[in-house]
Scaffold this motif. Structure first.
Motif, PDB file in Angstrom:
ATOM      1  N   CYS A 198       0.857  -1.193   0.000  1.00 52.85           N
ATOM      2  CA  CYS A 198       0.000   0.000   0.000  1.00 52.85           C
ATOM      3  C   CYS A 198       0.884   1.232   0.000  1.00 52.85           C
ATOM      4  CB  CYS A 198      -0.914  -0.014   1.219  1.00 52.85           C
ATOM      5  SG  CYS A 198      -2.100  -1.341   1.206  1.00 52.85           S
ATOM      6  N   TYR A 199       1.311   1.634  -1.212  1.00 50.70           N
ATOM      7  CA  TYR A 199       2.176   2.803  -1.360  1.00 50.70           C
ATOM      8  C   TYR A 199       1.331   4.043  -1.178  1.00 50.70           C
ATOM      9  CZ  TYR A 199       5.576   5.991  -3.332  1.00 50.70           C
ATOM     10  OH  TYR A 199       6.455   7.011  -3.508  1.00 50.70           O
ATOM     11  N   PRO A 200       1.728   5.070  -0.503  1.00 51.56           N
ATOM     12  CA  PRO A 200       3.011   5.413   0.083  1.00 51.56           C
ATOM     13  C   PRO A 200       3.161   5.023   1.547  1.00 51.56           C
ATOM     14  CG  PRO A 200       1.658   7.365   0.048  1.00 51.56           C
ATOM     15  CD  PRO A 200       0.846   6.245  -0.539  1.00 51.56           C
ATOM     16  N   GLU A 201       2.145   4.398   2.149  1.00 55.49           N
ATOM     17  CA  GLU A 201       2.286   3.976   3.534  1.00 55.49           C
ATOM     18  C   GLU A 201       3.374   2.924   3.682  1.00 55.49           C
ATOM     19  OE1 GLU A 201      -0.769   4.017   2.028  1.00 55.49           O
ATOM     20  OE2 GLU A 201      -1.485   5.880   2.925  1.00 55.49           O
ATOM     21  N   GLU A 202       3.402   2.018   2.749  1.00 54.56           N
ATOM     22  CA  GLU A 202       4.428   0.970   2.742  1.00 54.56           C
ATOM     23  C   GLU A 202       5.302   1.185   1.517  1.00 54.56           C
ATOM     24  OE1 GLU A 202       3.127  -3.120   3.313  1.00 54.56           O
ATOM     25  OE2 GLU A 202       1.143  -2.326   3.801  1.00 54.56           O
TER      26      GLU A 202
ATOM     27  N   TRP B 198      24.093   4.666  -2.621  1.00 52.87           N
ATOM     28  CA  TRP B 198      22.774   5.197  -2.949  1.00 52.87           C
ATOM     29  C   TRP B 198      21.881   5.019  -1.736  1.00 52.87           C
ATOM     30  CZ3 TRP B 198      22.485   8.091  -7.032  1.00 52.87           C
ATOM     31  CH2 TRP B 198      23.347   7.864  -8.097  1.00 52.87           C
ATOM     32  N   ASP B 199      21.025   6.004  -1.455  1.00 53.34           N
ATOM     33  CA  ASP B 199      20.188   5.929  -0.253  1.00 53.34           C
ATOM     34  C   ASP B 199      18.930   5.088  -0.434  1.00 53.34           C
ATOM     35  OD1 ASP B 199      18.560   7.586  -1.731  1.00 53.34           O
ATOM     36  OD2 ASP B 199      18.625   9.255  -0.327  1.00 53.34           O
ATOM     37  N   LYS B 200      18.707   4.505  -1.598  1.00 52.58           N
ATOM     38  CA  LYS B 200      17.603   3.574  -1.887  1.00 52.58           C
ATOM     39  C   LYS B 200      16.218   4.225  -1.824  1.00 52.58           C
ATOM     40  CE  LYS B 200      20.486  -0.043  -1.597  1.00 52.58           C
ATOM     41  NZ  LYS B 200      21.497   0.045  -2.575  1.00 52.58           N
ATOM     42  N   ASP B 201      16.171   5.553  -1.845  1.00 52.78           N
ATOM     43  CA  ASP B 201      14.885   6.244  -1.814  1.00 52.78           C
ATOM     44  C   ASP B 201      14.448   6.490  -3.253  1.00 52.78           C
ATOM     45  OD1 ASP B 201      12.632   7.623  -1.132  1.00 52.78           O
ATOM     46  OD2 ASP B 201      13.683   9.475  -0.626  1.00 52.78           O
ATOM     47  N   TYR B 202      13.494   5.721  -3.721  1.00 54.40           N
ATOM     48  CA  TYR B 202      13.086   5.833  -5.123  1.00 54.40           C
ATOM     49  C   TYR B 202      12.003   6.881  -5.334  1.00 54.40           C
ATOM     50  CZ  TYR B 202       9.622   2.544  -3.335  1.00 54.40           C
ATOM     51  OH  TYR B 202       8.665   1.934  -2.591  1.00 54.40           O
ATOM     52  N   ALA B 203      11.461   7.468  -4.291  1.00 57.81           N
ATOM     53  CA  ALA B 203      10.415   8.483  -4.415  1.00 57.81           C
ATOM     54  C   ALA B 203      11.058   9.868  -4.391  1.00 57.81           C
ATOM     55  CB  ALA B 203       9.409   8.336  -3.293  1.00 57.81           C
TER      56      ALA B 203
END
Length: 188
Positions: free
Chosen positions: A6-10, A86-91
């Motif tokens: 359930c993006y963006p919650e998860e 890389w900080d792995k933040d894809y958003a």
């Protein structure tokens, strides 16, 4: 096994090989060599490097322009101390290009760096004072040794001069004694 998130919650967990998000680095490990910026084909990295009192380089700011970045990973591969990740933040979607810059140095990192640089400056000043004191002590010891050597040389010269004067005096006395004997012997 759960398949739906359930993006963006998860957020979907990223793998170790994921290249995306923003660059993260540890300024304590970074040696300030700029190899990452030189390896970047689009010049997406702006680095500000400051030297400390011991002439060691430290990263002051590390700006990553994600709008220019190809995410080719050449900067991460070029890092000799492997501090870039890389900080792995894809958003990372934004509305404007101006917000597509990220500084890997946080305000806390900058405060730590300023404190560290001040500490290094104090240590360098103490080290310089110790070196100057050692050099001064060495110079004084050399001057004292030279003065002692000059005094010994002067004493030796005076001693040889006294011995020579004593020898000349005894030779003169011997010469006058011989003259006196020849005069006495010739008068008889």
């Amino acid at each position: 096994k759960k398949e739906t998130f359930c993006y963006p919650e998860e957020k979907l967990p990223m793998t170790d090989n994921f290249r995306g998000g923003n660059l993260a680095m540890d300024w304590r490990v970074c040696i300030g060599c700029s190899m990452c910026a030189n390896a970047c084909p689009n010049k997406a990295l702006d680095l500000t490097i400051v030297p400390d009192a011991k002439k060691k380089r430290h990263m002051k700011s590390y700006i990553h322009h994600s709008g220019r970045c190809l995410y080719c990973n050449l900067c991460v591969e070029a890092c000799p101390v492997h501090t870039l990740v890389w900080d792995k933040d894809y958003a990372i979607a934004t509305w404007s290009k101006e917000t597509m810059t990220h500084d890997a140095m946080t305000d806390e990192d900058r405060a730590d760096l300023a404190e560290f640089l001040a500490q290094v400056e104090v240590e360098a000043a103490e080290e310089k004072a110790k070196k100057e004191a050692a050099a001064k002590a060495k110079a004084e010891a050399e001057a004292k040794a030279e003065a002692e050597a000059a005094a010994k040389e002067k004493a030796a010269e005076e001693k040889t001069a006294e011995e020579k004067a004593a020898a000349d005096t005894s030779a003169t006395e011997n010469g006058t004694a011989k003259d006196a004997q020849t005069t006495e012997g010739g008068a008889t």
